[in-house]
Design an enzyme around this catalytic site. Sequence first.
Site, mmCIF file in Angstrom:
data_model
loop_
_atom_site.group_PDB
_atom_site.id
_atom_site.type_symbol
_atom_site.label_atom_id
_atom_site.label_comp_id
_atom_site.label_asym_id
_atom_site.label_seq_id
_atom_site.Cartn_x
_atom_site.Cartn_y
_atom_site.Cartn_z
ATOM 1 N NE ARG A 46 -8.818 2.129 -30.240
ATOM 2 C CZ ARG A 46 -10.146 2.193 -30.096
ATOM 3 N NH1 ARG A 46 -10.862 1.079 -29.966
ATOM 4 N NH2 ARG A 46 -10.771 3.357 -30.067
ATOM 5 C CB CYS A 48 -1.315 0.781 6.237
ATOM 6 S SG CYS A 48 -1.090 0.066 4.596
ATOM 7 N N GLY A 106 -26.191 1.613 -26.856
ATOM 8 C CA GLY A 106 -27.124 2.348 -27.687
ATOM 9 C C GLY A 106 -28.236 2.973 -26.863
ATOM 10 C CG HIS A 144 -2.008 -1.039 1.112
ATOM 11 N ND1 HIS A 144 -3.037 -1.132 2.025
ATOM 12 C CD2 HIS A 144 -2.245 -2.022 0.185
ATOM 13 C CE1 HIS A 144 -3.855 -2.125 1.689
ATOM 14 N NE2 HIS A 144 -3.381 -2.685 0.580
ATOM 15 C CB THR A 175 -26.408 8.265 -30.767
ATOM 16 O OG1 THR A 175 -27.518 7.415 -31.088
ATOM 17 C CG2 THR A 175 -26.739 9.077 -29.517
ATOM 18 C CD GLU A 226 -1.306 3.788 4.070
ATOM 19 O OE1 GLU A 226 -2.399 3.899 4.641
ATOM 20 O OE2 GLU A 226 -1.166 3.147 2.992
ATOM 21 C CG MET A 240 -26.040 8.180 -40.168
ATOM 22 S SD MET A 240 -26.436 9.923 -39.841
ATOM 23 C CE MET A 240 -27.579 10.260 -41.198
ATOM 24 C CB THR A 271 -23.795 -1.456 -28.816
ATOM 25 O OG1 THR A 271 -24.784 -0.500 -28.421
ATOM 26 C CG2 THR A 271 -22.487 -0.733 -29.100
ATOM 27 C CB CYS A 277 -6.011 -1.053 5.877
ATOM 28 S SG CYS A 277 -4.323 -1.590 5.561
#
Length: 371
Positions: free
Chosen positions: A209, A86, A304, A52, A163, A54, A165, A198, A77
């Site tokens: 990516r 910690c 969608g 952690h 959003t 600390e 066509m 979708t 913690c």
Amino acid sequence: MNERDHLFMARALKLARKGLYSTHPNPRVGCVIVRDGEIVGEGWHARAGEPHAEVHALRQAGERARGATAYVTLEPCSHHGRTPPCADALVAAGVGRVVAAMQDPNPQVAGRGLLRLANAGIEVLSGVLEAEARALNVGFIKRMESGLPFVRVKSAMSLDGRTAMASGESQWITGPAARAEVQRLRAQSSVVLSGADTVLADDARLTVRPEELGLDAELTALAQRRPPLRVLIDGRLRVPLDQTFFQVGSALVATCAVAIAPDRYQADGHELLAVPGSDGHVDLRKLMQELAVRGVNEVLVEAGPRLAGAFARAGLVDEYRIFVAPKLLGSSARPLFELPLDHMAEATELRILDIRAVGEDWQVTAVPKTA
């Protein structure tokens, strides 16, 4: 509490933000150790199961931690998890004062860490830059306090609120800068979620990516080591296993289909999750509860108008991230949400938190007014 406390806590929060893409399911935490007005140690939590914040800061400070002040963005913690407490490490190091931004909402800690420090004779202060600390861990806090993850709905639309066509064509409404911002939203989420419509219409992958994140090498590498879980809501199992979505990594498929063949999905490295529902529609609240049980802090919904509208109608949306492109798609194009309302009094009221330019587009961050 003084100006110096704010200054050093701000530094601890900056360190904590480095864990934005990698600490799931743990909270993002930073720590700064100060002696005689000088920072002698600092650290941040990078990954679950690793030291952690600390511990990193104490290792750097060494003997200089004795009598020093430790600034930590979340209450240390006090329980044994995958790493030792910690609070005990701070006591053993001999720090003289601990300043925490906020109390830990985890019931296993919830004030016990600060009490452990106080009982050891350490001066304790909590609540310094608490609002900033809470904003950094909204998902972790919500999961601990309500048993639900923080749900963020991301949508992209034209200036006339469309959003896609009428044919379903939607790539690309926004520009490269906005798409890079979406990649960062994906990377910081525990789950990226979409629906069958979708995935079938856009051949969506919901992957991160790395080359588009725009982060430094260290944070990019951490983000790659902890990709978000991809979740597909497919109530009737309409998406075939040879769809690109299933070829780019493991996924969780939530369904309420009666005839379930989990072996086919498991053989390809995926999980099929049966969730209660009706008329082929998964109960979204029950799904969110199941994800929270699995340690999911933040869910990014990229869907969608039908599924996005369903999340809104269920009262599950904590935040909207809407990217607005300087385009007009026309009256026959598809709307942002399917929200059939008849009267103005039924309108969902939002509070806009932020509007900023992202390349040639705009990003609007809004939350329900009732939140």
